[in-house]
Motif scaffolding. Structure first.
Motif, short mmCIF file in Angstrom:
data_model
loop_
_atom_site.label_atom_id
_atom_site.label_comp_id
_atom_site.label_asym_id
_atom_site.label_seq_id
_atom_site.Cartn_x
_atom_site.Cartn_y
_atom_site.Cartn_z
N TYR A 65 6.40 4.50 -2.22
CA TYR A 65 7.25 3.32 -1.41
C TYR A 65 8.45 3.06 -2.14
CZ TYR A 65 7.94 -1.13 0.93
OH TYR A 65 8.31 -2.16 1.48
N GLU A 68 11.05 5.32 -1.03
CA GLU A 68 11.50 5.17 0.40
C GLU A 68 12.41 3.84 0.27
OE1 GLU A 68 7.94 4.37 2.51
OE2 GLU A 68 7.18 6.34 2.18
N GLU A 198 -1.21 2.33 -2.04
CA GLU A 198 -0.02 2.07 -1.54
C GLU A 198 -0.11 0.87 -0.49
OE1 GLU A 198 3.63 4.01 1.18
OE2 GLU A 198 2.96 5.13 -0.75
#
Length: 220
Positions: A65, A68, A198
Motif C-alpha cells: 500500500y 501504491e 493490509e
C-alpha cells in the motif's frame, strides 16, 4: 527600455525556483535481511526480554500500500512540475520576443505599459500555481505520511503482542541506534505481516487524509 529588460531579469530570478524538482518521497533502499520470523528470535539478555527490530527504510519498498500511495503522489508531482515548466517556458518565450522587439526599437511607450502589466500578470500566475497547487500537494503528501506512520506504528504494537516481543525497535540509518545484531532483525517477517493485514491496517487512511486536507483548505 533598460527598465523593461531589468524586469525580465528579476522575473527570471524570482521564477527560477518554480523550475526545480521536488525529491521523490521515497528512495529505493537495498537492505540485506536474514529473513527471521519473530518466533525464531531468542531471548538474549539476563532480564529475559525478547527484543526485535525492523528496518524502517524497507517499509516504503516492501509494504504494498505504501508503494501504491508513493506512486500516486509521484504522478501528481510530475503533473504539477510539468505544468509549471510549460508556464515557465511560455514566460521565457514572451521575454525573448519582447527583448527582440526592444532591440529593434519596435516597442512604443503605449506598448511598454501593456508589456509591464503582462510581465506582472505572468509572474503572478506562476507564483500562484506554485503557492496553491504546490502547497496542496505538499500537504497531501505530509498527511499520507503521517497517517501511514500511525497505522504502521499500531500494526507494530499488534505484531509485538502477537509474537511475545517485549521491545520492537525500528532501525534507520543515521538514527539513534548505532548497531544492533542481525539476530534481532524481523524486517521481512514484519513486512509480510503488514501485507497480509493490509486492508485492516489501511482502513480509515483515505478518510483521515481527506479530513486533514479539507481542514487545511478551510484554514486557508
Amino acid at each position: 527600455m533598460n527598465k523593461l529588460i531589468a524586469s525580465f531579469a528579476m522575473g527570471a530570478l524570482v521564477l527560477a525556483s518554480c523550475n526545480t524538482t521536488t525529491p521523490s518521497s521515497t528512495e529505493e533502499t537495498n537492505v540485506k535481511t536474514p529473513g527471521k520470523t519473530a518466533s525464531e528470535i531468542e531471548v538474549k539478555n539476563s532480564e529475559g526480554l525478547k527484543i526485535a527490530y525492523y528496518v524502517q527504510d524497507s517499509i516504503p519498498t516492501g509494504f504494498n500500500y505504501y508503494r501504491e500511495i508513493d506512486s500516486m503522489l509521484q504522478a501528481k508531482q510530475a503533473q504539477y512540475q510539468s505544468k509549471l515548466e510549460r508556464m515557465y517556458a511560455k514566460y521565457e518565450q514572451y521575454a525573448a520576443e519582447v527583448q527582440r522587439r526592444d532591440q529593434n526599437n519596435e516597442i512604443s511607450s503605449f506598448d511598454y505599459e501593456k508589456i509591464q502589466k503582462e510581465i506582472a500578470r505572468r509572474q503572478q500566475e506562476i507564483q500562484q500555481i506554485e503557492q496553491n497547487e504546490g502547497r496542496v500537494l505538499q500537504q497531501e503528501t505530509m498527511n499520507y505520511t503521517n497517517a501511514l506512520a500511525n497505522k504502521i506504528s499500531g500494526a507494530g504494537n499488534e505484531y509485538a503482542k502477537e509474537n511475545g516481543i517485549d521491545i520492537l525497535f525500528f532501525y534507520q540509518k543515521g538514527g539513534q541506534i548505532t548497531y544492533i545484531s542481525d539476530a534481532f532483525d524481523v524486517t521481512e517477517d514484519f513486512i509480510s505481516y503488514l501485507n497480509k493485514r493490509e486492508q485492516e491496517i489501511i482502513s480509515g487512511v483515505e478518510e483521515s487524509v481527506e479530513e486533514e486536507n479539507n481542514a487545511e483548505e478551510t484554514a486557508q
